[in-house]
Scaffold this motif. Structure first.
Motif, PDB file in Angstrom:
ATOM      1  N   THR A 166       0.847  -1.189   0.000  1.00 45.07           N
ATOM      2  CA  THR A 166       0.000   0.000   0.000  1.00 45.07           C
ATOM      3  C   THR A 166       0.885   1.242   0.000  1.00 45.07           C
ATOM      4  OG1 THR A 166      -1.726  -1.147   1.243  1.00 45.07           O
ATOM      5  CG2 THR A 166      -1.833   1.246   1.193  1.00 45.07           C
ATOM      6  N   THR A 167       0.526   2.188  -0.849  1.00 44.87           N
ATOM      7  CA  THR A 167       1.291   3.430  -0.960  1.00 44.87           C
ATOM      8  C   THR A 167       0.350   4.612  -0.799  1.00 44.87           C
ATOM      9  OG1 THR A 167       2.881   2.422  -2.472  1.00 44.87           O
ATOM     10  CG2 THR A 167       2.788   4.823  -2.426  1.00 44.87           C
ATOM     11  N   GLN A 168       0.800   5.605  -0.057  1.00 44.77           N
ATOM     12  CA  GLN A 168       0.056   6.859   0.042  1.00 44.77           C
ATOM     13  C   GLN A 168       0.970   8.011  -0.329  1.00 44.77           C
ATOM     14  OE1 GLN A 168      -1.429   8.221   3.909  1.00 44.77           O
ATOM     15  NE2 GLN A 168      -3.179   9.138   2.898  1.00 44.77           N
ATOM     16  N   LEU A 169       0.506   8.814  -1.259  1.00 41.79           N
ATOM     17  CA  LEU A 169       1.211  10.019  -1.676  1.00 41.79           C
ATOM     18  C   LEU A 169       0.384  11.218  -1.232  1.00 41.79           C
ATOM     19  CD1 LEU A 169       1.993   8.975  -5.368  1.00 41.79           C
ATOM     20  CD2 LEU A 169       3.380   8.529  -3.343  1.00 41.79           C
ATOM     21  N   SER A 170       1.019  12.183  -0.623  1.00 40.80           N
ATOM     22  CA  SER A 170       0.298  13.379  -0.193  1.00 40.80           C
ATOM     23  C   SER A 170       1.144  14.606  -0.474  1.00 40.80           C
ATOM     24  CB  SER A 170      -0.048  13.309   1.294  1.00 40.80           C
ATOM     25  OG  SER A 170       1.131  13.247   2.079  1.00 40.80           O
ATOM     26  N   ALA A 171       0.468  15.702  -0.791  1.00 42.72           N
ATOM     27  CA  ALA A 171       1.159  16.967  -1.048  1.00 42.72           C
ATOM     28  C   ALA A 171       0.214  18.107  -0.725  1.00 42.72           C
ATOM     29  CB  ALA A 171       1.622  17.055  -2.497  1.00 42.72           C
ATOM     30  N   ALA A 172       0.774  19.214  -0.277  1.00 39.06           N
ATOM     31  CA  ALA A 172      -0.033  20.379   0.061  1.00 39.06           C
ATOM     32  C   ALA A 172       0.730  21.643  -0.296  1.00 39.06           C
ATOM     33  CB  ALA A 172      -0.388  20.377   1.548  1.00 39.06           C
ATOM     34  N   TYR A 173       0.004  22.585  -0.877  1.00 37.32           N
ATOM     35  CA  TYR A 173       0.544  23.911  -1.205  1.00 37.32           C
ATOM     36  C   TYR A 173      -0.234  24.945  -0.417  1.00 37.32           C
ATOM     37  CZ  TYR A 173       0.790  28.350  -3.745  1.00 37.32           C
ATOM     38  OH  TYR A 173       0.911  29.678  -4.067  1.00 37.32           O
ATOM     39  N   ASN A 174       0.478  25.864   0.223  1.00 33.34           N
ATOM     40  CA  ASN A 174      -0.185  26.922   0.989  1.00 33.34           C
ATOM     41  C   ASN A 174       0.505  28.252   0.737  1.00 33.34           C
ATOM     42  OD1 ASN A 174      -2.144  27.666   3.377  1.00 33.34           O
ATOM     43  ND2 ASN A 174      -0.172  28.612   3.872  1.00 33.34           N
ATOM     44  N   LYS A 175      -0.302  29.269   0.477  1.00 31.99           N
ATOM     45  CA  LYS A 175       0.218  30.625   0.315  1.00 31.99           C
ATOM     46  C   LYS A 175      -0.375  31.499   1.412  1.00 31.99           C
ATOM     47  CE  LYS A 175       0.384  34.674  -2.713  1.00 31.99           C
ATOM     48  NZ  LYS A 175      -0.106  35.291  -3.979  1.00 31.99           N
ATOM     49  N   ASN A 176       0.494  32.057   2.228  1.00 35.46           N
ATOM     50  CA  ASN A 176       0.075  32.943   3.303  1.00 35.46           C
ATOM     51  C   ASN A 176       0.373  34.387   2.919  1.00 35.46           C
ATOM     52  OD1 ASN A 176       1.235  34.550   5.889  1.00 35.46           O
ATOM     53  ND2 ASN A 176      -0.485  33.266   6.515  1.00 35.46           N
ATOM     54  N   GLU A 177      -0.544  35.286   3.266  1.00 33.31           N
ATOM     55  CA  GLU A 177      -0.328  36.699   2.956  1.00 33.31           C
ATOM     56  C   GLU A 177      -0.978  37.570   4.023  1.00 33.31           C
ATOM     57  OE1 GLU A 177      -1.368  40.059  -0.483  1.00 33.31           O
ATOM     58  OE2 GLU A 177      -1.812  37.934  -0.823  1.00 33.31           O
ATOM     59  N   VAL A 178      -0.210  38.514   4.563  1.00 37.94           N
ATOM     60  CA  VAL A 178      -0.752  39.518   5.466  1.00 37.94           C
ATOM     61  C   VAL A 178      -1.460  40.558   4.616  1.00 37.94           C
ATOM     62  CG1 VAL A 178      -0.212  41.257   7.205  1.00 37.94           C
ATOM     63  CG2 VAL A 178       1.087  39.122   7.130  1.00 37.94           C
ATOM     64  N   THR A 179      -2.735  40.804   4.884  1.00 37.49           N
ATOM     65  CA  THR A 179      -3.521  41.703   4.037  1.00 37.49           C
ATOM     66  C   THR A 179      -3.811  43.048   4.683  1.00 37.49           C
ATOM     67  OG1 THR A 179      -5.540  40.598   4.827  1.00 37.49           O
ATOM     68  CG2 THR A 179      -4.599  39.840   2.736  1.00 37.49           C
ATOM     69  N   GLU A 180      -3.589  43.158   6.002  1.00 36.61           N
ATOM     70  CA  GLU A 180      -3.854  44.437   6.663  1.00 36.61           C
ATOM     71  C   GLU A 180      -3.115  44.508   7.981  1.00 36.61           C
ATOM     72  OE1 GLU A 180      -7.577  47.010   8.589  1.00 36.61           O
ATOM     73  OE2 GLU A 180      -7.937  45.042   7.697  1.00 36.61           O
ATOM     74  N   LEU A 181      -2.511  45.692   8.266  1.00 30.27           N
ATOM     75  CA  LEU A 181      -1.917  46.014   9.555  1.00 30.27           C
ATOM     76  C   LEU A 181      -2.332  47.427   9.930  1.00 30.27           C
ATOM     77  CD1 LEU A 181       1.713  44.598   9.099  1.00 30.27           C
ATOM     78  CD2 LEU A 181      -0.101  43.612  10.516  1.00 30.27           C
TER      79      LEU A 181
END
Length: 998
Positions: A733-748
């Motif tokens: 049994t094989t499991q492949l996983s991947a995740a992409y995340n983009k974080n951005e500060v939008t207001e200060l």
């Protein structure tokens, strides 16, 4: 006549009795005809049931009104078998559930089959939780897509940074909510004595060997039911329970070794002497005021790092019958870190009971106790740390001088002394438990009441003898931290079937109270190191103590509807927190829907083709208990009269940090459920960030806490699970996983950036953990290049005092001058992509599994280079910097010249020279095991016997130049991420073990 009537009545009643308790038999096998030993058989709607014997056979008396049997076995799809009038024998074949679609998991406060899920949930089974040596609850989470786990230090029992789908806060907590058997437990770092950036880890008190499964709730439709604490995701931990059948006793024991994952090549005594002469000229021979000895060459890393033992022993017992089931365990773990003197020891015990008193009343009891002792050493970002000194202290310093004292120079600690005589123990006694009772008023309506507790009692004992550089005549520090959490839950659940539509609803009220009491004191100047007690000290440094707490009152509602292939779930939670004043209540809705297009008839090759969409709102109230209130403190004495003064401005209008999340997903299963594919897209928008806002100094304060910011996380997650082979002898049994995340500060606040850590800047349009500094453009190779740059400005030099061999910086604004205005963003700590490859293979009794971990696109601010490769002072440089230093034209653009003064300060400025690619691929775990055949172990009276060898962190492939790219010198900081400043790396380990079943 009367006798005839009586006989007739007895015969009639006998017939009714026979009908009301009909006996049936059956046999349960898989598709290959292999008996399903221990398969569960229950009459749906009752507590009547049994388990299959060694041949897969069962016998069961079924009530008169029984209509269906539920037959289940781990790893196989649960089947509902209709009972046919007059039929007493059944042949039942279970289909393989290769990707766990029929697995029942708990989401929120309701159980649900995985195939019916419409939210984003990842699961980790018990065998995957303990596959890593020295495992903690957090370490196993890196196997789930979308979860970034960073171990900030390699010290045993140290803290982790866990981020589910990115970063959502700056000042509040970014850790997910951890719930153990329904009790939200206390998590975090509570040590009051700092040892650099290294944090402690309250979750290390939970024994992973007792965990049955972990579910990570990632989207807002599944987490909204947890309301104000769920913005960062929720981790549901279910501990092991007993099963009906023969009592099973298991002994799991392992022993192995930890060693450092990598070492840094620094100069030896001869090279250091050459370096001093280049840096200081002929006077280099007397640098150090006699602290150096040219006859020695101490390899400090070899002296403080070693191959140190790690061991784990777990004894458990489980069993029961259809009414009462139990699980009990004892555990002992002792992990010595690769750094001498570091150790984490844990004693644990657990008792879980599940009793069905009547058909209507059930009682459940879970209780665990842990005693742990974390022996810590001064850590990173600290001149008294063992690793810090091992890199920077010259090799020409002897371990001990002729008088027996530890050698040292330049105020740096002797690394060996730091590991041998520094004494810091963090001792925890902890109880986590709950007791609940459920009562079925009707077949459709049940009530449940639960009382939960988490009591954490932590003590710190620190002794620094006078032989250390950190104290002149000895130091004593002691502290206590008592935290108690009480949870009361009152729930009502209604479940019914309306034709093809099933409905399940839950309403409830939940009350939580946290009480905290802390005390600490420090005393200095001991008469000698032979009196390591507070009453012997001459100078009391300080005393501190406080008592505080908070309450959280909550009301919940959830509903799940299943109509054929259509699944709809909705939830709502109202939280009232004592941490706020004018905005005490927060409201958190969640809704999700999904449709399985393959529910009635397969769609092409798909056994499952389910589209999902969800939306929800969650909060974050993980701030200080009195952040919103004006505070006053003592100590403002006037002459001999005690007094108080205001220490904090309040903000009664402070509100919750709120995260809105939308998730769109697709679940697919093919090839008789042997291939599973899950895709998710999400967007999280967090508003009302709780930050410190600048205010006029005329107020007496420089800032006040307020809701002044927002940020966004956008990402994609994918997981593919497939069974390449699955037969009686061989499975893969094989499991492949991947995740992409983009974080951005939008207001200060006024969009003004804020600086944290070394070169970390928080700014609008950039991700959290961004690095800010100058951009380099090689090294000046000759004077002509310097003159050309200086000609660009009439006011001053391009880089004042620059000479051949110094770094050239990019003039971002083009004014011919290099200053702070030329700083720009030069890297980011958060990875673009995280991924994993998990393989599990079995051949007869042989098992092999391995997990590869990937982190791509993250940078590390390697502040070690400013010191170990600054080439300007007395610290021992690395070999590559000393040998590669610029000495003449054409020597390259990597290392500057060996020089002091203004040029050296220019070369050590915050710049992209200190930013390195932190991407890596790591063989996180590999396990090889062999289980002996039943016929062989039966002869010695065992149920099972399994031998294994386990490796952790054995191979790391990276371009990062120092110890380890998976580091953070600022512990569990939310924003100062990915910074390495003399940080203890994680360990690699190999352990050998045995699992014995009686």
């Amino acid at each position: 006549m009367h006798r005839l009537l009586l006989l007739s009545w007895v015969l009639l009643m006998s017939c009714f009795a026979a009908v009301s308790a009909q006996q049936i038999t059956g046999k349960i096998t898989d598709k290959e005809g292999v008996p399903m030993i221990g398969a569960s058989v229950f009459v749906i709607g009752t507590t009547t049931g049994t388990v299959a014997d060694i041949d897969g056979n069962f016998t069961l008396n079924v009530p008169e009104n029984a209509k269906k049997l539920a037959v289940s076995y781990t790893g196989f799809s649960t089947q509902n078998i209709p009972l046919i009038a007059g039929q007493t024998a059944y042949q039942i074949t279970l289909a393989n559930d290769g990707i766990g679609l029929d697995e029942v998991i708990v989401v929120g406060y309701s159980p649900v089959r995985r195939k019916d899920l419409v939210g984003a949930v990842a699961s980790i089974a018990s065998e995957d939780i303990t596959r890593e040596s020295g495992a903690t609850v957090q370490s196993a989470l890196r196997q789930a897509p979308g979860v970034v786990v960073q171990q900030s230090s390699g010290a045993p029992g140290s803290g982790f940074n866990v981020r589910v789908r990115g970063v959502t806060s700056v000042n509040a907590d970014n850790e997910p909510l951890f719930v153990v058997d329904g009790v939200p437990v206390i998590a975090g770092s509570f040590a009051q004595q700092g040892v650099g950036g290294q944090s402690s880890n309250a979750l290390a008190d939970i024994n992973p060997a007792d965990i049955e499964s972990m579910e990570i709730l990632k989207d807002a439709s599944t987490t909204a039911i947890y309301g104000s604490r769920a913005a960062n995701g929720v981790v549901l931990i279910t501990t092991k329970s007993g099963k009906a059948g023969k009592t099973k006793i298991s002994l799991n024991s392992s022993y192995g070794f930890n060693e450092v994952i990598n070492k840094v090549d620094v100069v030896d005594g001869t090279q250091y002497n050459q370096y001093l002469r280049e840096r200081f000229g002929a006077g280099g021979d007397v640098i150090g005021g006699g602290g150096l000895d040219t006859t020695v060459s101490s390899n400090w890393q070899d002296l403080i790092f070693d191959r140190n033992p790690v061991q784990s022993h777990q004894l458990s017992m489980s069993g029961g019958d259809l009414k009462t089931k139990f699980y009990a365990s004892l555990g002992y773990d002792n992990e010595n870190g690769a750094l001498n003197g570091t150790n984490f020891t844990r004693y644990s015990g657990r008792v879980n009971l599940d009793h069905r008193a009547t058909d209507k009343l059930g009682v459940n009891f879970n209780l665990s106790y842990t005693n742990s002792d974390n022996k810590r050493i001064q850590g990173d970002n600290n001149i008294y740390g063992a690793v810090s000194a091992a890199l920077l202290l010259p090799p020409q310093v002897p371990v001990r001088r002729e008088d027996g004292s530890y050698g040292s120079v330049f105020g740096l600690e002797n690394p060996v002394a730091a590991t041998e005589v520094y004494d810091n123990h963090l001792v925890t006694n902890r109880i986590i438990g709950n007791i609940s009772a459920s009562y079925s008023l009707l077949d459709e309506l049940s009530l449940k009441v639960k009382l939960g507790v988490d009591n954490l009692n932590l003590r710190e004992n620190v002794f620094e003898p006078s032989s250390l550089q950190s104290t002149a005549q000895g130091l004593i520090f002691e502290a206590s931290n008592l935290r108690t959490r009480i949870i009361n839950e009152y729930l009502a659940t209604y479940t019914d079937q309306f034709g093809s539509t099933s409905l399940s609803t839950t309403v409830g009220a939940i009350y939580q109270r946290d009480d905290i009491r802390r005390n600490s004191f420090e005393t200095n100047d001991l008469p000698s190191d032979n009196f390591p007690s507070a009453d012997a000290a001459a100078t009391p440094a300080f005393t501190s103590g406080d008592k505080f707490g908070s309450t959280l009152n909550s009301y919940i509602f959830s509903a799940n509807v299943n109509n054929g292939g259509l699944y709809v779930t909705a939830s709502f939670r109202a939280d009232g927190s004592s941490r706020f004043i004018n905005n005490r209540w927060g409201y958190f809705p969640g809704i999700a829907a999904g449709y399985n297009f393959a529910n009635l008839n397969p769609v092409g090759p798909f056994d499952l083709l389910k589209a999902r969409v969800s939306y929800g709102q969650t909060g974050n109230n993980n701030i200080g208990d009195f952040e919103a209130r004006p505070l006053f403190a003592g100590g403002a004495s006037y002459l001999t009269t005690p007094g108080i003064s205001q220490s904090q401005l309040g903000n009664p209008d402070l509100v919750w940090e709120t995260t809105n999340q939308i998730n769109v997903g697709l679940d697919m299963a093919l090839a008789e459920n042997r291939i599973g594919i899950t895709l998710d897209f999400y967007q999280k928008n967090t508003s009302d960030l709780i930050l410190n806002r600048p205010i006029p100094s005329s107020s007496g304060f420089g800032q006040v806490i307020a809701n002044v910011g927002s940020m966004q996380n956008t990402g994609i997650e994918a997981a593919v699970t497939f069974e390449t082979f699955n037969n009686a002898d061989f499975s893969w049994t094989t499991q492949l996983s991947a995740a992409y995340n983009k974080n951005e500060v939008t207001e200060l606040f006024n969009d003004q950036p804020q600086d944290f850590g070394f070169a970390t800047r928080l700014a609008v349009g950039q991700p959290v953990g961004s690095f800010f500094g100058l951009e380099t453009d090689g090294i000046y190779q000759n004077q002509a290049a310097i003159d050309a740059d200086n000609s660009l400005s009439e006011d001053r030099d391009y880089i004042p005092g620059a000479a051949p061999g110094d770094f050239r910086f990019v003039d971002q604004d083009g004014n011919g001058i290099i200053n702070d205005d030329d700083r720009t963003f030069i890297g980011q700590a958060l990875p673009d992509v995280t991924a994993g490859i998990d393989n599990k293979l079995t051949y007869k009794g042989l098992e092999l599994d391995f997990f590869l971990q990937f982190s791509l696109g993250n940078d590390v601010y390697n502040n070690n280079l400013a010191f170990a490769e600054g080439l300007n002072g007395v610290f021992a440089p690395t070999v590559r910097a000393f040998e590669g230093a610029w000495r003449q034209e054409g020597d390259g653009n990597m290392f500057p010249r060996i020089v002091g003064g203004a040029s050296a300060e220019n070369n050590r400025q915050d710049s992209d020279r200190l930013v390195e690619d932190g991407s890596f691929m790591r063989l996180k775990t590999i396990n090889l095991a062999y289980s002996f055949e039943d016929g062989l172990i039966d002869r010695i009276g065992l149920q099972s016997l399994r031998l294994f060898v386990r490796g952790t962190n054995l191979v790391t492939v990276t371009d990062y130049s120092f110890f380890d790219p998976e580091v953070n010198s600022f512990g569990n900081s939310n924003v100062a991420l990915g910074t390495d400043f003399l940080t203890l790396p994680i360990s690699k380990s190999v352990v050998f073990g045995v699992n014995v079943g009686f």
